[in-house]
Design a protein around this motif. Sequence first.
Motif, PDB file in Angstrom:
ATOM      1  N   GLY A   1       0.798  -1.223   0.000  1.00  0.00           N
ATOM      2  CA  GLY A   1       0.000   0.000   0.000  1.00  0.00           C
ATOM      3  C   GLY A   1       0.822   1.260   0.000  1.00  0.00           C
ATOM      4  N   GLN A   2       1.927   1.279  -0.736  1.00  0.00           N
ATOM      5  CA  GLN A   2       2.811   2.443  -0.734  1.00  0.00           C
ATOM      6  C   GLN A   2       2.425   3.498  -1.771  1.00  0.00           C
ATOM      7  OE1 GLN A   2       6.624   0.482  -1.225  1.00  0.00           O
ATOM      8  NE2 GLN A   2       7.005   0.649   0.971  1.00  0.00           N
TER       9      GLN A   2
ATOM     10  N   VAL B   1      -4.726   2.720  -3.755  1.00  0.00           N
ATOM     11  CA  VAL B   1      -5.607   2.658  -2.585  1.00  0.00           C
ATOM     12  C   VAL B   1      -6.787   3.600  -2.807  1.00  0.00           C
ATOM     13  CG1 VAL B   1      -5.725   2.964  -0.082  1.00  0.00           C
ATOM     14  CG2 VAL B   1      -3.592   2.190  -1.124  1.00  0.00           C
ATOM     15  N   TYR B   2      -8.010   3.101  -2.564  1.00  0.00           N
ATOM     16  CA  TYR B   2      -9.208   3.919  -2.783  1.00  0.00           C
ATOM     17  C   TYR B   2     -10.329   3.441  -1.859  1.00  0.00           C
ATOM     18  CZ  TYR B   2      -9.986  -0.184  -5.713  1.00  0.00           C
ATOM     19  OH  TYR B   2     -10.085  -1.476  -6.166  1.00  0.00           O
ATOM     20  N   PRO B   3     -11.309   4.302  -1.593  1.00  0.00           N
ATOM     21  CA  PRO B   3     -12.423   3.916  -0.721  1.00  0.00           C
ATOM     22  C   PRO B   3     -13.138   2.673  -1.239  1.00  0.00           C
ATOM     23  CG  PRO B   3     -12.424   6.273  -1.067  1.00  0.00           C
ATOM     24  CD  PRO B   3     -11.389   5.693  -2.000  1.00  0.00           C
TER      25      PRO B   3
ATOM     26  N   LEU C   1      -8.731   8.274   2.602  1.00  0.00           N
ATOM     27  CA  LEU C   1      -7.275   8.309   2.490  1.00  0.00           C
ATOM     28  C   LEU C   1      -6.781   9.539   3.233  1.00  0.00           C
ATOM     29  CD1 LEU C   1      -8.195   6.507   0.053  1.00  0.00           C
ATOM     30  CD2 LEU C   1      -6.111   7.251  -1.053  1.00  0.00           C
ATOM     31  N   LEU C   2      -5.815   9.353   4.121  1.00  0.00           N
ATOM     32  CA  LEU C   2      -5.323  10.452   4.940  1.00  0.00           C
ATOM     33  C   LEU C   2      -3.952  10.964   4.500  1.00  0.00           C
ATOM     34  CD1 LEU C   2      -6.420   9.041   8.401  1.00  0.00           C
ATOM     35  CD2 LEU C   2      -7.677  10.576   6.888  1.00  0.00           C
ATOM     36  N   THR C   3      -3.225  10.190   3.693  1.00  0.00           N
ATOM     37  CA  THR C   3      -1.932  10.620   3.162  1.00  0.00           C
ATOM     38  C   THR C   3      -2.174  11.342   1.845  1.00  0.00           C
ATOM     39  OG1 THR C   3      -0.772   8.761   4.168  1.00  0.00           O
ATOM     40  CG2 THR C   3       0.330   9.848   2.335  1.00  0.00           C
TER      41      THR C   3
ATOM     42  N   GLY D   1       3.724   3.098   3.861  1.00  0.00           N
ATOM     43  CA  GLY D   1       2.336   2.792   3.528  1.00  0.00           C
ATOM     44  C   GLY D   1       1.444   4.013   3.631  1.00  0.00           C
ATOM     45  N   ILE D   2       0.430   4.043   2.798  1.00  0.00           N
ATOM     46  CA  ILE D   2      -0.536   5.137   2.778  1.00  0.00           C
ATOM     47  C   ILE D   2      -1.394   5.046   4.043  1.00  0.00           C
ATOM     48  CG2 ILE D   2      -2.514   6.132   1.543  1.00  0.00           C
ATOM     49  CD1 ILE D   2       0.202   6.428   0.086  1.00  0.00           C
ATOM     50  N   LYS D   3      -1.577   6.168   4.732  1.00  0.00           N
ATOM     51  CA  LYS D   3      -2.398   6.183   5.944  1.00  0.00           C
ATOM     52  C   LYS D   3      -3.861   6.312   5.546  1.00  0.00           C
ATOM     53  CE  LYS D   3      -0.960   8.058   9.820  1.00  0.00           C
ATOM     54  NZ  LYS D   3      -0.611   9.022  10.887  1.00  0.00           N
TER      55      LYS D   3
END
Length: 65
Positions: free
Chosen positions: A3-4, A9-11, A36-38, A46-48
Amino acid sequence: MNGQNRDDVYPGLEVDIILKKDQRSGKRTRGIVKDLLTSSRFHSRGIKVRLEDGQIGRVIEIIED
């Protein structure tokens, strides 16, 4: 898939994350991405994200069917 990359990454996506409190143990938490917070395109750890149940952590694996 890790998940970098923010583009991966998506809802609505099912992922494994590591919560802040579980970073030492490496315990994974599975859930569905709500937000997505990042904001950056790439993050080495990793994406937060926020899961639908409200937990926040960094994506370590994307669960693929």
